[in-house]
Design an enzyme around this catalytic site. Structure first.
Site, mmCIF file in Angstrom:
data_model
loop_
_atom_site.group_PDB
_atom_site.id
_atom_site.type_symbol
_atom_site.label_atom_id
_atom_site.label_comp_id
_atom_site.label_asym_id
_atom_site.label_seq_id
_atom_site.Cartn_x
_atom_site.Cartn_y
_atom_site.Cartn_z
ATOM 1 N N HIS A 204 0.858 -1.185 0.000
ATOM 2 C CA HIS A 204 0.000 0.000 0.000
ATOM 3 C C HIS A 204 0.894 1.235 0.000
ATOM 4 C CE1 HIS A 204 -3.786 -2.033 1.913
ATOM 5 N NE2 HIS A 204 -3.277 -2.746 0.919
ATOM 6 N N GLU B 133 1.022 3.820 1.859
ATOM 7 C CA GLU B 133 1.543 4.177 3.194
ATOM 8 C C GLU B 133 2.725 3.314 3.586
ATOM 9 O OE1 GLU B 133 -1.651 3.444 2.274
ATOM 10 O OE2 GLU B 133 -3.023 4.036 3.855
ATOM 11 N N CYS C 21 -6.046 1.660 6.024
ATOM 12 C CA CYS C 21 -6.645 0.414 6.510
ATOM 13 C C CYS C 21 -5.986 0.049 7.843
ATOM 14 C CB CYS C 21 -6.445 -0.703 5.479
ATOM 15 S SG CYS C 21 -4.719 -1.245 5.308
ATOM 16 N N CYS D 278 -2.179 -0.572 7.605
ATOM 17 C CA CYS D 278 -1.418 0.673 7.496
ATOM 18 C C CYS D 278 -1.455 1.470 8.795
ATOM 19 C CB CYS D 278 -1.927 1.487 6.317
ATOM 20 S SG CYS D 278 -1.577 0.698 4.725
#
Length: 151
Positions: free
Chosen positions: A55, A57, A85, A88
């Site tokens: 992701h 992040e 999420c 993260c």
């Protein structure tokens, strides 16, 4: 550059690039407020890297830590176009990110305004300052258009 909207625009550019690469359009940056510079910038790379944890992040946290030779980022800020999420959020907490700025809410998978408020759990070891709805119209539009095109 220190204006949150200007910094979120940089994350939006990354999200646009991720979209062009067939990724869900999410972009993130790690910002050093003391030096007024972006340390790391990335979009989602889950498909490109064949990695469900890639992701935006996670990518910027990993990159910033590698650049700075550290495992914690307590003096740095994270800007991301979509509410993080739970995975993260845990990484943000573990990295001790100083401030989290995000654009669009993710009511299904989000860890702040969504189904699970990770940072309100009593066991959370670090709570960043959180600022939401930064350029939310632009961030939402990216995602809505992406999924509309796919359907």
């Amino acid at each position: 550059m220190t204006n949150p909207s200007n910094l979120m625009q940089e994350a939006i550019k990354c999200a646009d690039e991720a979209k062009l690469n067939g990724e869900i359009p999410v972009g993130a940056i790690i910002f050093d407020p003391k030096k007024n510079t972006i340390i790391s910038i990335s979009g989602n790379k889950t498909n490109k890297n064949f990695d469900p944890t890639a992701h935006a992040e996670i990518n910027v946290i990993r990159d910033a830590c590698a650049q700075l030779n550290c495992s914690r980022l307590p003096e740095y800020d994270l800007y991301v176009t979509l509410e993080p999420c739970v995975m993260c959020a845990a990484a943000i907490s573990q990295a001790r990110i100083r401030r989290l700025y995000f654009g669009a809410d993710d009511l299904k998978y989000g860890s702040i305004n969504g189904n699970i408020n990770y940072f309100q759990k009593e066991n959370t070891n670090h709570l960043p300052e959180i600022y939401d709805n930064i350029c939310s119209t632009s961030c939402n539009k990216l995602l809505i258009n992406f999924f509309k095109e796919r359907r």
